[in-house]
Design a protein around this motif. Sequence first.
Motif, short mmCIF file in Angstrom:
data_model
loop_
_atom_site.label_atom_id
_atom_site.label_comp_id
_atom_site.label_asym_id
_atom_site.label_seq_id
_atom_site.Cartn_x
_atom_site.Cartn_y
_atom_site.Cartn_z
N ARG A 10 4.86 -35.83 -8.90
CA ARG A 10 4.03 -35.34 -7.82
C ARG A 10 2.72 -34.82 -8.39
O ARG A 10 2.70 -33.94 -9.24
CB ARG A 10 4.74 -34.23 -7.04
N LYS A 11 1.58 -35.36 -7.88
CA LYS A 11 0.27 -35.02 -8.41
C LYS A 11 -0.33 -33.80 -7.72
O LYS A 11 -1.01 -33.01 -8.34
CB LYS A 11 -0.68 -36.21 -8.24
N VAL A 12 -0.10 -33.66 -6.40
CA VAL A 12 -0.73 -32.60 -5.62
C VAL A 12 0.37 -31.79 -4.95
O VAL A 12 1.13 -32.32 -4.16
CB VAL A 12 -1.69 -33.17 -4.56
N SER A 13 0.48 -30.51 -5.27
CA SER A 13 1.53 -29.68 -4.70
C SER A 13 1.14 -29.19 -3.33
O SER A 13 -0.02 -29.21 -2.93
CB SER A 13 1.81 -28.48 -5.62
N GLN A 14 2.14 -28.69 -2.59
CA GLN A 14 1.87 -28.17 -1.25
C GLN A 14 0.93 -26.97 -1.30
O GLN A 14 0.10 -26.78 -0.41
CB GLN A 14 3.17 -27.81 -0.55
N GLN A 67 2.56 -37.80 1.65
CA GLN A 67 2.67 -37.35 3.04
C GLN A 67 3.70 -36.25 3.19
O GLN A 67 3.53 -35.32 4.00
CB GLN A 67 3.03 -38.54 3.93
N ARG A 68 4.74 -36.30 2.39
CA ARG A 68 5.74 -35.23 2.42
C ARG A 68 5.12 -33.91 1.96
O ARG A 68 5.40 -32.84 2.52
CB ARG A 68 6.94 -35.60 1.54
N SER A 69 4.26 -33.96 0.94
CA SER A 69 3.59 -32.75 0.47
C SER A 69 2.68 -32.18 1.56
O SER A 69 2.60 -30.96 1.72
CB SER A 69 2.77 -33.06 -0.78
N VAL A 70 2.01 -33.05 2.31
CA VAL A 70 1.15 -32.58 3.40
C VAL A 70 1.99 -31.87 4.47
O VAL A 70 1.63 -30.80 4.97
CB VAL A 70 0.35 -33.74 4.02
N ARG A 71 3.14 -32.45 4.81
CA ARG A 71 4.00 -31.84 5.84
C ARG A 71 4.54 -30.49 5.37
O ARG A 71 4.62 -29.53 6.15
CB ARG A 71 5.12 -32.79 6.22
#
Length: 417
Positions: A10-14, A67-71
């Motif tokens: 994962r490159k970008v965390s929530q 998209q999961r990280s965005v949610r």
Amino acid sequence: MNQPRSRPRRKVSQDQIVLPLLDCIENDGGKAHTHDLYDAIALKCGVPEVEQQETTLLAGRNVNVYQRSVRWAQQRARLMGLINSSGRGEWELTGKGRDALRQAAPGIVITIFTTSKGVALFGEAKEAVAHIDDGSLRLILTSPPYPLLREKQYGNKPVEEYLDWLMRIAELWPQKLAGDGSVVLNLGDVFQSGAPMLSTYQERLIIRLEDDLGWKLCSRYAWHNPSKMPAPAEWVTVRRVRVKPSLEQIYWLAPNGEPYADNSQVLVPYSESMRSRIAAGGEKGAVRPSGHELSAGAFDVDNGGAIPPNLIVAANTESNSHYMKACREQDLPVHPARFPGAVPEHFIKLCTMEGDTVYDPFSGSFKTGAEAERLGRNWIGSELMLDYVLGGANRFPDAVLTRQVIGDFRRAADLFA
């Protein structure tokens, strides 16, 4: 038979997405739908198309990681009281969310911190450059945000609008550069939506810079990032019609004429065979099959190293640096698009001398400024998001924040308590 999908890192965390999430909702009038936010946040964070398409296997089904990280970021922002759901996938900023969103207002440029050699400005790139003295820069080195290839209702910039936007900013730079100054642009590849085809926005930008502004292209570079994931998964690991993209494009440009450069400052170690040739007194004299004649004694001088190629190999694997740890301790977002130090280091050493000034209009985490200061150069950096500027101060041991900003920062921290 379906091929197994890769399990990407994962490159970008929530946590890194929360601030851009609020910004994108604000840009859409205070309300935005989740599906529209995927592209808007990717543009804001500099997430290329290849990373937006990565998937992983969860509970027996393939899930889009980005998209999961965005949610998840949406749910985190909701629990923090920054946004509310207005139903059917639409999210609305709360008053607390607007207070937490600290983006530079048009026309306002504020010095947030200074060091012994640099200054960090909070403001839009087009506004900040007006505060720089004419002819004072030797190098402008930056990585602008990626263009948006999917046209959406919320108004983010598709390719043509993106090119117009960047041209309006770039046309201001030559006046700020010395006559022998350079511009270096890192422009990553972007895949077209729904197809294994690349956008040609980089080439179109370079042509416009030459045709419309009179700039000249000094050299094309490739930055090889060995840590790049095999993505987009759809084209690389599922359908297997493309190979892993591990290169990003870098363009060295001359807006005002022949730029200063000294490749003796970026020499790399000699190979074993070259060291042996120098020790033996150079070439014995021969004519190669190509017809090129090597005279006796050629390559007998030790110049301290070999001239490097226009390929920079640097893995972008930073995961636990002082910058990242300090940002987390201060509840500041870690900027998701960060240079490895080798990229700005090469061009700073090649295109500037000690005491020169380097400017990064889209500073992000202020890595360019940190490398410039380490190499004895002065620097100026500007950034649109206040929290990224505050986080960037962690790269500089002697950074001094303005008294007003420290007070604002402490008050804003209460929003996230």
